[in-house]
Scaffold this active site. Structure first.
Site, PDB file in Angstrom:
ATOM      1  N   HIS A   1       0.812  -1.295   0.008  1.00  0.00           N
ATOM      2  CA  HIS A   1       0.135   0.050  -0.048  1.00  0.00           C
ATOM      3  C   HIS A   1       0.947   1.149  -0.048  1.00  0.00           C
ATOM      4  O   HIS A   1       2.166   1.439   0.707  1.00  0.00           O
ATOM      5  CB  HIS A   1      -0.851   0.242   1.231  1.00  0.00           C
TER       6      HIS A   1
ATOM      7  N   GLU B   1      -4.103   2.034  -7.405  1.00  0.00           N
ATOM      8  CA  GLU B   1      -4.360   3.193  -6.273  1.00  0.00           C
ATOM      9  C   GLU B   1      -3.442   4.454  -6.639  1.00  0.00           C
ATOM     10  O   GLU B   1      -2.467   4.560  -6.028  1.00  0.00           O
ATOM     11  CB  GLU B   1      -4.247   2.712  -4.917  1.00  0.00           C
TER      12      GLU B   1
HETATM   13  P1  PGA Z   1     -10.052   5.706   0.534  1.00  0.00           P
HETATM   14  O1  PGA Z   1      -8.421   4.583   0.823  1.00  0.00           O
HETATM   15  O2  PGA Z   1     -11.022   4.988   0.256  1.00  0.00           O
HETATM   16  O3  PGA Z   1     -10.143   6.616   1.758  1.00  0.00           O
HETATM   17  O4  PGA Z   1      -9.532   6.861  -0.577  1.00  0.00           O
HETATM   18  C1  PGA Z   1      -8.299   3.665  -0.168  1.00  0.00           C
HETATM   19  C2  PGA Z   1      -6.741   3.117   0.150  1.00  0.00           C
HETATM   20  O5  PGA Z   1      -6.095   3.942   0.700  1.00  0.00           O
HETATM   21  O6  PGA Z   1      -6.940   1.977  -0.083  1.00  0.00           O
END
Ligand code: PGA
Length: 297
Positions: free
Chosen positions: A131, A203
């Site tokens: 992540h 992401e």
């Molecule tokens: P968010 O986070 O939905 O709050 O944007 C997603 C993530 O960091 O995986």
């Protein structure tokens, strides 16, 4: 290591010898998970206390009690210390459990780390790896991410690899190259035959809800990037073997994460290359999260 157990039978004075060949993969039998067509993963990050995690898990369980969740995989990824309690709450439901990280060694003198064996003990099925918050705050490298993916695959759980560019890289038109580097290094020396299932989450850091300079992302951009990821995965893994489209579809799921909520999920899930979502902020509210699930069905 390869084992050759031998059984010898005496039948009418003739000897029947049976030799079993156990490949290295049989030593780590892969669970045949068979993911659903749609995947919704909730990551609670480090946002909740233990009692808040317990309350939220109970509320989500209650709200989903009449859902069969047949075509959809829903998993909660609490922080490590909340995993035992949440695991108990969602026992005998169709809700699965995920973790937000793991260490790449399975046992040993690794102070402060969490082993995959202990995650398995609590029924964890998905493991989020790489992540952006860990890459940034803990300097998690591509090599560490690659080692973690290998361990998760060998132990029969499902890795959720996160990739994505930051705002500066986006503005300098470096997105494609950043994604290519992240995906390639994460999958280095991984045998497609050993992969039971793998999830890759695109992401972009600038679209995560808690990012200071958060920006909206066009759905077409997500579709484009997930197609790109598919191509990179095919190119990275295919020297070992030609991967057919159906094998890719069965084994590798492409999802999106970044400010996903109960409204934008509808359009997102219409995209050909978006099979699910990784949800942060919107998963912290039982009503909003279950609306999001309902709008996916
Ligand atoms: P968010 O986070 O939905 O709050 O944007 C997603 C993530 O960091 O995986």
């Amino acid at each position: 290591m390869v084992y050759f157990p031998i059984l010898i039978y005496n039948i009418n004075n003739a000897k029947l010898i049976i030799i079993f060949y156990l490949s290295p993969f049989t030593l780590h039998p892969l669970t045949n998970h068979m993911l659903s067509e749609k995947i919704i993963l909730a990551t609670w990050k480090m946002q909740l206390s233990i009692s808040e995690s317990i309350n939220l898990a109970k509320k989500i369980k209650e709200k989903l009690k009449n859902h069969k969740l047949e075509e959809i995989d829903v998993a909660l990824c609490p922080d490590f210390l909340a995993i035992p309690a949440v695991s108990e709450i969602i026992q005998n439901t169709n809700i699965d459990l995920g973790s937000q990280n793991v260490f790449w060694e399975t046992k040993g003198a690794y102070t402060g780390e969490i082993s995959i064996k202990n995650l398995k003990h609590f029924g964890v099925k998905f493991v989020i790896i790489g992540h952006s918050e860990r890459r940034q705050n803990l300097l998690e490298s591509d090599r560490m991410i690659n080692q973690k993916i290998k361990t998760v695959i060998n132990e029969g759980l499902i890795p959720v690899l996160c990739v994505g560019e930051n705002l500066e890289q986006k503005n300098n038109n470096q997105k494609d190259i950043v994604i290519m580097k992240q995906v390639r290094s994460a999958l280095t020396d991984i045998d497609i035959n050993n992969i039971s299932e793998l999830i890759i989450a695109y992401e972009p850091i600038w679209s995560i809800s808690t990012t200071k300079i958060k920006q909206e992302i066009e759905t077409s951009e997500i579709e484009y990037t997930n197609q790109l990821i598919k191509q990179i995965v095919m190119d990275t893994l295919s020297p070992q073997k030609n991967i057919s489209s159906s094998e890719f579809k069965n084994k590798i799921k492409l999802i999106f994460g970044g400010s996903v909520n109960s409204s934008n999920i509808v359009n997102l899930m219409r995209q050909n290359h978006v099979q699910g979502v990784l949800v942060g902020g919107a998963s912290l509210d039982a009503e909003e999260f279950t609306n999001l699930i309902n709008n996916t069905l």
